[in-house]
Write an enzyme that holds these catalytic residues in place. Structure first.
Site, short mmCIF file in Angstrom:
data_model
loop_
_atom_site.label_atom_id
_atom_site.label_comp_id
_atom_site.label_asym_id
_atom_site.label_seq_id
_atom_site.Cartn_x
_atom_site.Cartn_y
_atom_site.Cartn_z
CG HIS A 1 -1.65 -1.25 1.48
ND1 HIS A 1 -2.81 -1.63 0.85
CD2 HIS A 1 -1.32 -2.29 2.29
CE1 HIS A 1 -3.18 -2.82 1.26
NE2 HIS A 1 -2.30 -3.25 2.14
CB SER B 1 14.51 21.88 -13.18
OG SER B 1 13.65 23.01 -13.16
#
Length: 493
Positions: free
Chosen positions: A166, A296
């Site tokens: 999970h 970036s």
């Protein structure tokens, strides 16, 4: 409006920049897969098929000369694409346009080119050849990815790390064991691709609607010669078997099976690269990052997992493409409808091109994965005290303690440590709390042993060895020669 094809300096803009080019080829695909779906490969294969057909017909007694076969053979790659384009514009039929163009290149053979055949003879058989060759390009590249990940798994088979269910910390595993989960999926994909490739058969020489009536007429009703022609052309094309039954085309279910195997490969790559992206966020692992690479334009410090992101992006495209042949097969009325043609020109090529790009990029990623053991250790240490509570309880019971009382002591200390982590943003101090609590004094000296991460990974290292030795290594060895021939020239990153 189309812009004036002039630069400010007065030079002409190259024509390729004035029309759409698929990024699958212009940006990413390897040379060999791009060629596999090129016009040159397609139309030279058409000419080979016409030559093989004529050769087989000559061997079985039709009035075809050695000179005609020689002329066809010598002109297989001498394709006048401009003439072919003009012919197609005139006759509105691509196969007949190339029949006429081939005939102009070898006029002596003109009367016997395409003799007895229908368009599907060159179209479908070429598609089958190209898909077979596409699988042959992909399989060693997939094996190479498995090889790189196997080396990675062996190197880190003993390195404890958090495992997740999970996306919540569960128990400990090892970095190498997780890589084996990726490898196992890829091994299944390799088997699927081999199966799809080996299940391919040749359409052969079947005539207009698959009845072979035209060839039966050519051989004056000699059924045996028709069968021999089918078998001979199949052999010349490099196939061992041909479809005994077809309509005008081979069943489009073949396309479904091929693209289903490729789509399944896409899902594996997506899962692997998603895991890598998540681990990059945790700072446990990174894909290779070049010295001058920019992560970036605005944030110079960033090291974005751009190759893994590209894989996920293209894998989604690959997984979706299987819908095309599913719909095409389901709507092939009777012996064939032509609404399959335009769709197949796109989806078959894009599936193999996309799979090829994924294999090149995944290899680049897996061959240069960077692991940060100290970060992994720190994250393990944040969770391990909670995971070790049962071991601590059992150790206290062995030392004479009461199980229920010990459980309550641990529960209270765990809640306090959890609040420190969640509310104050500090490190997990459960172990320190246990050391300061007199109740746990009987096991203070063995706490470090109880919290040794290597004791929480079960059989993971042995599982890695067994799995790689028994399942991965034999397939890597099978493709070793072809992998060695790959080099790195196919990587367009």
């Amino acid at each position: 409006m189309m812009p004036n094809a002039k630069k400010m300096a007065g030079d002409e803009i190259p024509s390729e920049f004035l029309k759409y080019r698929t990024p699958l080829v212009s940006r990413y695909a390897s040379r060999e897969m791009a060629y596999n779906y090129s016009d040159m490969k397609k139309f030279s294969t058409w000419r080979k098929l016409w030559t093989w057909l004529a050769q087989g017909e000559k061997e079985l007694g039709l009035d075809i000369t050695d000179e005609q076969i020689k002329d066809m053979t010598e002109n297989i790659n001498c394709i006048d694409f401009e003439t072919a384009a003009k012919e197609e514009e005139r006759v509105r039929h691509d196969v007949m346009a190339h029949v006429h163009t081939f005939a102009k290149a070898c006029p002596r053979a003109s009367p016997i080119i395409h003799l007895g055949a229908t368009s599907a003879y060159v179209g479908d058989n070429t598609d089958l050849i190209v898909m077979r060759d596409g699988f042959d390009i992909l399989l060693p590249k997939l094996a190479r990815c498995i090889q790189s990940l196997s080396s990675f798994a062996r190197k880190y088979k003993d390195l404890p790390c958090l495992s997740y269910t999970h996306l919540q910390p569960a128990q400990l595993s090892t970095v190498g064991k997780r890589a084996c989960i990726w490898i196992q999926d890829l091994l299944m994909d390799l088997k699927n691709l081999e199966t799809a490739r080996n299940n391919l058969r040749f359409r052969g020489v079947k005539g207009t609607t698959g009845t072979q009536a035209s060839f039966l007429q050519l051989f004056e009703g000699d059924d045996e010669k028709v069968e021999k022609l089918d078998k001979r052309v199949t052999e010349l094309a490099g196939f061992e078997r041909y479809y005994l039954i077809c309509g005008q085309t081979y069943s489009r279910k073949v396309d479904v099976d091929c693209l289903a195997a490729l789509a399944s490969l896409g899902s594996s790559v997506h899962k692997i690269c998603t895991d890598i992206r998540l681990l990059a966020n945790f700072k446990e692992m990174e894909e290779p990052f070049e010295k001058d690479q920019i992560g970036s334009s605005a944030m110079p410090y960033k090291r974005n997992p751009m190759r893994s992101e590209r894989c996920c992006s293209l894998a989604r495209h690959l997984m979706c493409l299987v819908q095309d042949p599913l719909m095409t097969h389901s709507t092939q009325w009777m012996e064939r409808t032509l609404d399959d043609s335009a769709n197949r020109r796109i989806c078959l090529a894009e599936a193999f091109l996309t799979a090829d790009i994924l294999m090149g990029t995944l290899h680049n990623i897996s061959d240069g994965l960077v692991v940060y053991p100290k970060v992994i250790e720190r994250r393990v240490n944040q969770e391990l005290p909670f995971m070790a509570t049962e071991n601590i309880i059992m150790a206290m019971v062995k030392a004479g303690g009461d199980r229920q009382e010990c459980h309550e002591q641990i529960r209270v200390l765990s809640q306090e440590a959890g609040n420190v982590v969640k509310r104050e943003g500090k490190d997990n101090d459960l172990v320190e709390r246990i050391r300061r609590t007199n109740y746990f004094k009987p096991i203070h000296q063995i706490l470090d042993t109880l919290l040794d991460a290597s004791t929480f990974i079960g059989r993971a290292p042995k599982q890695v060895d067994q799995f790689l030795n028994k399942e991965a290594d034999p397939l890597i060895e099978k493709y070793s020669e072809k992998m060695n021939a790959l080099g790195t020239s196919d990587l367009n990153l």
